[in-house]
Design an enzyme around this catalytic site. Structure first.
Site, PDB file in Angstrom:
ATOM      1  N   GLY A  16      35.979  -2.358  -2.163  1.00 30.35           N
ATOM      2  CA  GLY A  16      34.577  -2.025  -2.378  1.00 30.35           C
ATOM      3  C   GLY A  16      34.046  -2.526  -3.703  1.00 30.35           C
ATOM      4  O   GLY A  16      32.964  -3.115  -3.782  1.00 30.35           O
ATOM      5  N   GLY A  86      43.962  -2.510  -4.106  1.00 31.97           N
ATOM      6  CA  GLY A  86      44.925  -2.464  -3.012  1.00 31.97           C
ATOM      7  C   GLY A  86      45.225  -3.808  -2.395  1.00 31.97           C
ATOM      8  O   GLY A  86      46.226  -3.949  -1.686  1.00 31.97           O
ATOM      9  N   ALA A  91      49.189  -5.063   3.090  1.00 38.45           N
ATOM     10  CA  ALA A  91      49.925  -5.930   4.011  1.00 38.45           C
ATOM     11  C   ALA A  91      49.059  -7.054   4.570  1.00 38.45           C
ATOM     12  O   ALA A  91      49.390  -7.630   5.601  1.00 38.45           O
ATOM     13  CB  ALA A  91      50.508  -5.100   5.156  1.00 38.45           C
ATOM     14  N   VAL A 227      38.744   5.166 -16.482  1.00 42.29           N
ATOM     15  CA  VAL A 227      37.503   5.913 -16.684  1.00 42.29           C
ATOM     16  C   VAL A 227      37.822   7.407 -16.706  1.00 42.29           C
ATOM     17  O   VAL A 227      38.424   7.936 -15.764  1.00 42.29           O
ATOM     18  CB  VAL A 227      36.485   5.580 -15.585  1.00 42.29           C
ATOM     19  CG1 VAL A 227      35.251   6.469 -15.699  1.00 42.29           C
ATOM     20  CG2 VAL A 227      36.080   4.114 -15.669  1.00 42.29           C
ATOM     21  N   HIS A 469      47.003   4.796   3.744  1.00 39.61           N
ATOM     22  CA  HIS A 469      45.569   4.658   3.988  1.00 39.61           C
ATOM     23  C   HIS A 469      44.887   6.000   3.764  1.00 39.61           C
ATOM     24  O   HIS A 469      44.474   6.679   4.696  1.00 39.61           O
ATOM     25  CB  HIS A 469      45.320   4.149   5.409  1.00 39.61           C
ATOM     26  CG  HIS A 469      45.989   2.853   5.703  1.00 39.61           C
ATOM     27  ND1 HIS A 469      46.637   2.585   6.901  1.00 39.61           N
ATOM     28  CD2 HIS A 469      46.152   1.745   4.939  1.00 39.61           C
ATOM     29  CE1 HIS A 469      47.152   1.362   6.858  1.00 39.61           C
ATOM     30  NE2 HIS A 469      46.865   0.839   5.681  1.00 39.61           N
ATOM     31  N   GLY A 502      37.223   3.539  -0.096  1.00 38.01           N
ATOM     32  CA  GLY A 502      37.748   4.257   1.048  1.00 38.01           C
ATOM     33  C   GLY A 502      37.314   5.700   1.133  1.00 38.01           C
ATOM     34  O   GLY A 502      37.332   6.290   2.220  1.00 38.01           O
TER      35      GLY A 502
END
Length: 544
Positions: A16, A86, A91, A227, A469, A502
């Site tokens: 993101g 990530g 993968a 942060v 995940h 996510g």
């Protein structure tokens, strides 16, 4: 307040955050990205997972690698660290979820998400260099196909879509994706160490696409900066405070002022910030729904292993994930591999125990298996050549289960904890995973001529599933009573704060979520105005 150090500060550089960095730079914003992890060139990655300081992330003890491991009462989490998030240790598997994901009740009535996101999935695939079908077939791919057929689901077997530059193995070539604007690439050698970090330069990490292009447009990325606070300013905008990652002393604390902030620190990192900033009053209007609908992708990591395999059975050769099949309509199984020598994660594996028993029953089963056949269990559990003797089975579901995360005080510190949430209980094991692992083990034995066995994990023995995940907890919603962000990814009550990682994903996709996170971010950023132009997005209703 009219003076800002940056137009936008982005917290995190994963799927993101990288989209936000590039798209905002293209729209004329001054952008700074803070990343807790270090920056890696290809040669900086660990050669194998045994190089713990370059593989694991534990900065307080001098480990600045790509693999994070977090623990909650109901789940153990594998995540990424470093510039590129990530993408450095995932993968490189880029599935688009099925219709059940888009029809989840949490967001179904807001928009036709499948249609709305379709063009953004296409953009994400182009940017991430998706090869729709892994182009090689070897022993693992044949084993997986055979296991699917043995289970009566052979029609669901397929080769995985992957983000890899195959090219000519080991051969360096000018950027093949962005008309020469991106970095040079090297063809994949099928070494299998995608999840340790690609030293070849074949893996389409975010440093090979979004972040490379963003830096060319003036985006500043600061690595090894964690942060610690995002605080709203009285006159508008935010103060973002960072410190040196892992520092015990000389933390080098700094604060910058930004007109807007994008949180993209991954589900763990973003939720940590949201919970703490709400508790301290730095961001007082964050919805009380924060932490709800935290998802694990209803996931299990089991597998199959033999005590010994012939040299011809090259189970460790290929990219990390290459095939999949569906055990049933909501359960998706993928093979996973590490390359030769990367055996550290095998320490999490152990004998498979019946998940429907209590802790005493699971421990009893484990002890019985060990004492009944100690030599066999020792040989199966031996980490020597572990990655070359077995196949990990990554099992994911679209089931509607969730956790609720919150803060509790422990030893004087506020830390995150978990409880069962909305929907079905988050599973501590998946019966379908055991079935799939047994079928894969039977095929490994058939091809290897050596007894093979389905395997589970130590966390599963203690009723704690593993997930790679970790999702949700700050999800898209129609109003602040039901989630943390609006359909444009603006935080309810703090519309200058945005979430594009996510944690925004509202349901279990049942497949690897990286492509979905990227597509959601592309859509969110497509609605931002160009710098200095009117914002056409609806104004948030403060009464909602």
């Amino acid at each position: 307040m009219t003076e800002f150090d940056e137009d936008v500060v982005i917290v995190g550089s994963g799927f993101g955050g990288s989209v936000a960095a590039l798209r905002l730079a293209e729209k004329g914003y001054r952008v700074r990205v803070y990343e807790a992890g270090r920056r890696f060139e290809d040669e900086d990655f660990a050669k194998t997972s045994w190089n713990v300081r370059r593989y694991l992330w534990a900065p307080a003890v001098g480990c600045y690698g790509v693999q994070r491991i977090h623990r909650l009462p109901h789940v153990m989490i594998l995540a990424g660290a470093g510039v590129g998030g990530g993408s450095l240790n995932y993968a490189n598997t880029l599935y688009q979820p099925g219709s059940a994901f888009f029809q989840d009740s949490q967001w179904q009535r807001i928009a036709d998400w499948e249609a709305e996101l379709a063009p953004h999935y296409s953009t994400a695939k182009r940017m991430l260099g998706v090869v729709e079908h892994y182009p090689h077939t070897g022993p693992v791919e044949r084993i997986m196909k055979g296991a699917a057929e043995d289970l009566g689901v052979g029609s669901t077997f397929r080769h995985a879509p992957v983000g890899v530059w195959f090219g000519k193995p080991g051969e360096r070539t000018p950027d093949p994706f962005f008309g020469g604007e991106g970095p040079e690439r090297t063809g994949c050698t099928l070494c299998g160490n995608c999840m340790v970090g690609c030293r070849i330069g074949a893996k389409n990490t975010l440093m090979k696409n979004y972040l490379a292009l963003a830096e060319r447009r003036g985006v500043v990325i600061e690595p090894l900066r964690s942060v610690t606070e995002v605080r709203e300013l009285p006159g508008g905008g935010f103060a973002v405070t960072t410190q040196r990652s892992g520092a015990w002393i000389r933390r080098s604390s700094r604060t910058v002022r930004a007109r807007q902030v994008v949180l993209a620190a991954g589900t763990w990192g973003t939720q940590q910030l949201l919970h703490r900033m709400k508790a301290t009053g730095a961001l007082p209007r964050i919805s009380d729904a924060v932490g709800r609908l935290t998802r694990t992708n209803s996931e299990a990591l089991d597998g199959a292993i033999a005590a010994k395999v012939p040299e011809s059975l090259q189970l460790a050769r290929g990219v990390a994930i290459t095939t999949s099949f569906h055990v049933d309509e909501r359960t998706h199984v993928e093979n996973v591999r590490y390359g030769p020598g990367s055996n550290l994660m095998g320490a999490l594996a152990t004998a498979l125990v019946p998940g429907d028993r209590g802790l005493a029953g699971r421990l009893g089963s484990l002890v019985t298996q060990v004492f009944t056949a100690p030599v066999r269990q020792f040989r199966l559990g031996n980490l020597r050549r572990w990655s070359e003797r077995g196949i990990i089975a990554l099992v994911m579901q679209t089931a509607d289960n969730s956790l609720t995360l919150s803060l509790r005080r422990k030893f004087g510190r506020l830390v995150m904890t978990s409880a069962q949430g909305h929907g079905e209980p988050n599973p501590s094991h998946l019966p379908q995973a055991h079935v799939a692992a047994a079928a894969i083990a039977a095929r490994v034995q058939q091809d290897g001529g050596e007894p093979a066995e389905a395997r589970g994990s130590w966390p599963e023995v203690f009723g704690i599933p593993l997930t790679a995940h970790f999702l949700g907890g700050a999800v898209i919603s129609a109003g602040p009573d039901a989630g943390v962000i609006d359909p444009y990814h603006r935080v309810w009550g703090h519309p200058g704060l945005h979430i594009v990682d996510g944690s925004a994903v509202p349901a279990n996709p049942g497949v690897n979520p990286s492509l979905t996170i990227t597509a959601l971010a592309e859509r969110a950023l497509s609605h931002w105005p160009r710098a200095g132009e009117p914002d056409l997005r609806p104004v948030q209703d403060p009464g909602r």
